[in-house]
Write an enzyme that holds these catalytic residues in place. Structure first.
Site, PDB file in Angstrom:
ATOM      1  N   LYS A 173       0.832  -1.218   0.000  1.00  0.00           N
ATOM      2  CA  LYS A 173       0.000   0.000   0.000  1.00  0.00           C
ATOM      3  C   LYS A 173       0.865   1.265   0.000  1.00  0.00           C
ATOM      4  O   LYS A 173       0.691   2.136  -0.846  1.00  0.00           O
ATOM      5  CB  LYS A 173      -0.917   0.031   1.233  1.00  0.00           C
ATOM      6  CG  LYS A 173      -1.871  -1.145   1.349  1.00  0.00           C
ATOM      7  CD  LYS A 173      -2.783  -1.004   2.543  1.00  0.00           C
ATOM      8  CE  LYS A 173      -2.069  -0.925   3.875  1.00  0.00           C
ATOM      9  NZ  LYS A 173      -1.410  -2.176   4.306  1.00  0.00           N
ATOM     10  N   ARG A 199      -9.502   0.457   8.647  1.00  0.00           N
ATOM     11  CA  ARG A 199      -8.970  -0.851   9.030  1.00  0.00           C
ATOM     12  C   ARG A 199     -10.003  -1.720   9.713  1.00  0.00           C
ATOM     13  O   ARG A 199      -9.702  -2.828  10.124  1.00  0.00           O
ATOM     14  CB  ARG A 199      -7.776  -0.659   9.953  1.00  0.00           C
ATOM     15  CG  ARG A 199      -6.437  -0.695   9.233  1.00  0.00           C
ATOM     16  CD  ARG A 199      -5.337  -0.551  10.255  1.00  0.00           C
ATOM     17  NE  ARG A 199      -4.096  -1.137   9.842  1.00  0.00           N
ATOM     18  CZ  ARG A 199      -3.181  -0.528   9.112  1.00  0.00           C
ATOM     19  NH1 ARG A 199      -3.387   0.663   8.646  1.00  0.00           N
ATOM     20  NH2 ARG A 199      -2.048  -1.142   8.829  1.00  0.00           N
ATOM     21  N   ARG A 221      11.891  -5.854   5.225  1.00  0.00           N
ATOM     22  CA  ARG A 221      11.857  -4.469   5.707  1.00  0.00           C
ATOM     23  C   ARG A 221      12.426  -4.370   7.133  1.00  0.00           C
ATOM     24  O   ARG A 221      13.060  -3.380   7.481  1.00  0.00           O
ATOM     25  CB  ARG A 221      10.429  -3.917   5.664  1.00  0.00           C
ATOM     26  CG  ARG A 221      10.396  -2.427   5.969  1.00  0.00           C
ATOM     27  CD  ARG A 221       9.067  -1.782   5.676  1.00  0.00           C
ATOM     28  NE  ARG A 221       8.026  -2.270   6.548  1.00  0.00           N
ATOM     29  CZ  ARG A 221       6.749  -1.941   6.444  1.00  0.00           C
ATOM     30  NH1 ARG A 221       6.353  -1.141   5.473  1.00  0.00           N
ATOM     31  NH2 ARG A 221       5.858  -2.415   7.280  1.00  0.00           N
ATOM     32  N   ARG A 256      11.863  -1.270  11.550  1.00  0.00           N
ATOM     33  CA  ARG A 256      10.625  -0.701  12.098  1.00  0.00           C
ATOM     34  C   ARG A 256      10.157  -1.529  13.295  1.00  0.00           C
ATOM     35  O   ARG A 256      10.170  -2.761  13.234  1.00  0.00           O
ATOM     36  CB  ARG A 256       9.557  -0.673  10.989  1.00  0.00           C
ATOM     37  CG  ARG A 256       8.711   0.581  11.027  1.00  0.00           C
ATOM     38  CD  ARG A 256       7.813   0.664   9.836  1.00  0.00           C
ATOM     39  NE  ARG A 256       6.538   0.007  10.062  1.00  0.00           N
ATOM     40  CZ  ARG A 256       5.515   0.064   9.227  1.00  0.00           C
ATOM     41  NH1 ARG A 256       5.637   0.742   8.111  1.00  0.00           N
ATOM     42  NH2 ARG A 256       4.407  -0.563   9.488  1.00  0.00           N
ATOM     43  N   ARG A 273      -0.505  -8.543  13.381  1.00  0.00           N
ATOM     44  CA  ARG A 273      -1.063  -7.630  12.366  1.00  0.00           C
ATOM     45  C   ARG A 273      -1.806  -8.416  11.287  1.00  0.00           C
ATOM     46  O   ARG A 273      -2.856  -7.977  10.802  1.00  0.00           O
ATOM     47  CB  ARG A 273       0.061  -6.794  11.736  1.00  0.00           C
ATOM     48  CG  ARG A 273       0.538  -5.687  12.673  1.00  0.00           C
ATOM     49  CD  ARG A 273       1.946  -5.249  12.373  1.00  0.00           C
ATOM     50  NE  ARG A 273       2.100  -4.629  11.079  1.00  0.00           N
ATOM     51  CZ  ARG A 273       3.268  -4.512  10.448  1.00  0.00           C
ATOM     52  NH1 ARG A 273       4.381  -4.975  10.990  1.00  0.00           N
ATOM     53  NH2 ARG A 273       3.316  -3.934   9.277  1.00  0.00           N
TER      54      ARG A 273
HETATM   55  P1  B4P Z   1       3.770  -1.867   2.420  1.00  0.00           P
HETATM   56  O1  B4P Z   1       2.668  -2.835   2.346  1.00  0.00           O
HETATM   57  O2  B4P Z   1       3.788  -0.762   1.433  1.00  0.00           O
HETATM   58  O3  B4P Z   1       3.772  -1.453   3.949  1.00  0.00           O
HETATM   59  P2  B4P Z   1       2.859  -0.379   4.706  1.00  0.00           P
HETATM   60  O4  B4P Z   1       2.149   0.529   3.787  1.00  0.00           O
HETATM   61  O5  B4P Z   1       3.820   0.250   5.628  1.00  0.00           O
HETATM   62  O6  B4P Z   1       1.710  -1.166   5.429  1.00  0.00           O
HETATM   63  P3  B4P Z   1       1.481  -1.628   6.921  1.00  0.00           P
HETATM   64  O7  B4P Z   1       0.084  -2.136   6.930  1.00  0.00           O
HETATM   65  O8  B4P Z   1       2.568  -2.560   7.264  1.00  0.00           O
HETATM   66  O9  B4P Z   1       1.675  -0.396   7.919  1.00  0.00           O
HETATM   67  P4  B4P Z   1       0.890   0.965   8.286  1.00  0.00           P
HETATM   68  O10 B4P Z   1       1.916   2.034   8.243  1.00  0.00           O
HETATM   69  O11 B4P Z   1      -0.335   1.179   7.462  1.00  0.00           O
HETATM   70  O12 B4P Z   1       5.225  -2.494   2.186  1.00  0.00           O
HETATM   71  C1  B4P Z   1       5.798  -3.495   2.968  1.00  0.00           C
HETATM   72  C2  B4P Z   1       7.148  -3.976   2.386  1.00  0.00           C
HETATM   73  O13 B4P Z   1       6.934  -4.679   1.166  1.00  0.00           O
HETATM   74  C3  B4P Z   1       8.131  -2.872   2.039  1.00  0.00           C
HETATM   75  O14 B4P Z   1       9.406  -3.228   2.499  1.00  0.00           O
HETATM   76  C4  B4P Z   1       8.146  -2.784   0.515  1.00  0.00           C
HETATM   77  O15 B4P Z   1       9.381  -2.396  -0.015  1.00  0.00           O
HETATM   78  C5  B4P Z   1       7.812  -4.223   0.140  1.00  0.00           C
HETATM   79  N1  B4P Z   1       7.127  -4.334  -1.155  1.00  0.00           N
HETATM   80  C6  B4P Z   1       6.052  -3.610  -1.550  1.00  0.00           C
HETATM   81  N2  B4P Z   1       5.674  -3.961  -2.802  1.00  0.00           N
HETATM   82  C7  B4P Z   1       6.522  -4.955  -3.199  1.00  0.00           C
HETATM   83  C8  B4P Z   1       6.644  -5.750  -4.411  1.00  0.00           C
HETATM   84  N3  B4P Z   1       5.813  -5.615  -5.467  1.00  0.00           N
HETATM   85  N4  B4P Z   1       7.615  -6.698  -4.441  1.00  0.00           N
HETATM   86  C9  B4P Z   1       8.465  -6.856  -3.401  1.00  0.00           C
HETATM   87  N5  B4P Z   1       8.406  -6.141  -2.250  1.00  0.00           N
HETATM   88  C10 B4P Z   1       7.443  -5.195  -2.144  1.00  0.00           C
HETATM   89  O16 B4P Z   1       0.387   0.741   9.809  1.00  0.00           O
HETATM   90  C11 B4P Z   1       1.279   0.538  10.908  1.00  0.00           C
HETATM   91  C12 B4P Z   1       0.512   0.495  12.245  1.00  0.00           C
HETATM   92  O17 B4P Z   1      -0.141   1.788  12.515  1.00  0.00           O
HETATM   93  C13 B4P Z   1      -0.644  -0.509  12.363  1.00  0.00           C
HETATM   94  O18 B4P Z   1      -0.212  -1.819  12.682  1.00  0.00           O
HETATM   95  C14 B4P Z   1      -1.501   0.143  13.502  1.00  0.00           C
HETATM   96  O19 B4P Z   1      -0.956  -0.105  14.767  1.00  0.00           O
HETATM   97  C15 B4P Z   1      -1.394   1.639  13.214  1.00  0.00           C
HETATM   98  N6  B4P Z   1      -2.493   2.121  12.346  1.00  0.00           N
HETATM   99  C16 B4P Z   1      -2.350   2.646  11.084  1.00  0.00           C
HETATM  100  N7  B4P Z   1      -3.565   2.966  10.579  1.00  0.00           N
HETATM  101  C17 B4P Z   1      -4.496   2.639  11.526  1.00  0.00           C
HETATM  102  C18 B4P Z   1      -5.920   2.689  11.568  1.00  0.00           C
HETATM  103  N8  B4P Z   1      -6.633   3.147  10.529  1.00  0.00           N
HETATM  104  N9  B4P Z   1      -6.544   2.260  12.695  1.00  0.00           N
HETATM  105  C19 B4P Z   1      -5.863   1.811  13.742  1.00  0.00           C
HETATM  106  N10 B4P Z   1      -4.505   1.709  13.760  1.00  0.00           N
HETATM  107  C20 B4P Z   1      -3.818   2.117  12.662  1.00  0.00           C
END
Ligand code: B4P
Length: 192
Positions: A13, A88, A127, A133, A144
């Site tokens: 995402k 979420r 990552r 992280r 998660r």
């Molecule tokens: P991403 O999937 O891009 O990771 P993210 O956006 O950070 O999502 P995530 O759900 O983990 O965290 P968020 O910040 O929303 O990428 C992951 C990895 O994959 C990267 O290393 C990337 O390089 C790699 N990758 C991507 N595409 C690829 C491809 N095609 N091929 C190979 N590798 C690839 O949330 C973090 C925390 O915040 C949550 O756990 C929660 O505690 C809190 N939070 C956030 N929003 C919330 C909400 N709405 N409600 C309640 N809590 C919330």
């Protein structure tokens, strides 16, 4: 254009939102990034969220909605936005729907990135090594993924019922996934 990205942790995402932001010239709103900025600033909200996030649990709906209302009230969202990490759960989906109706900006597309669980675990482990992280450790990742299956996956049906869901295969190179997203939302790849 108003677009929400849906998908499990590690589905890409944040990665794709960064590309879409450049291509569509609209702001990228990541609730994870907003929360991490609060933690880094040591604000009251950040102190509340820090341990919750490190465990991989969801931060409270009230805190998230307040943060989002604040962000969506800024003038730069007039041209649209890419929302990443919210909603979420169904309560957040409902609250967002009401908020967007109130400001007269309905969602155009909900893009769901579909990725196998094994791949998700591999990506997050990668990552963890690269960025360290706090919530990419194996225990938090498991938590998660469970929370995603229990609470976030129903949000996909919510958007399907609203007729805006676009499912996209999220495996392959980042460029391949990006092209699939543009095709799904019918934006020419040579535009912008
Ligand atoms: P991403 O999937 O891009 O990771 P993210 O956006 O950070 O999502 P995530 O759900 O983990 O965290 P968020 O910040 O929303 O990428 C992951 C990895 O994959 C990267 O290393 C990337 O390089 C790699 N990758 C991507 N595409 C690829 C491809 N095609 N091929 C190979 N590798 C690839 O949330 C973090 C925390 O915040 C949550 O756990 C929660 O505690 C809190 N939070 C956030 N929003 C919330 C909400 N709405 N409600 C309640 N809590 C919330």
């Amino acid at each position: 254009m108003r677009l929400v990205l849906l998908g499990a942790p590690g589905s890409g995402k944040g990665t794709q939102a960064t590309r879409l932001k450049e291509h569509l010239q609209v702001p990228h709103i990541s609730t994870g990034d907003l929360l991490r900025a609060e933690v880094a600033a040591g604000s009251t909200l950040g102190l509340q969220a820090k341990a919750v996030m490190a465990r991989g649990d969801l931060v409270s709906d009230d805190i998230l909605l307040g943060m989002l209302e604040d962000r969506l009230s800024r003038p730069d969202v007039a041209s649209g936005f890419i929302l990443d990490g919210y909603p979420r759960n169904l309560a957040q989906a409902d609250a967002l729907g009401k908020l967007l109706a109130r400001i007269g900006q309905p969602m155009d597309h909900a893009v769901q990135l579909e990725v196998d669980t094994d791949k998700l675990v591999d990506r997050l482990a990668g990552r963890a090594q690269a960025e360290g992280r706090a919530d990419d450790n194996p225990e938090s990742v498991r938590n998660r993924l469970n929370i995603y299956n229990d609470q976030t996956a129903p949000v996909i049906d919510f958007y399907r019922q609203h007729g805006v869901l676009k499912a996209v295969h999220g495996e392959g190179s980042m460029d391949e996934v990006f092209t699939r997203i543009l095709e799904a939302i019918m934006v020419g790849i040579d535009v912008g």
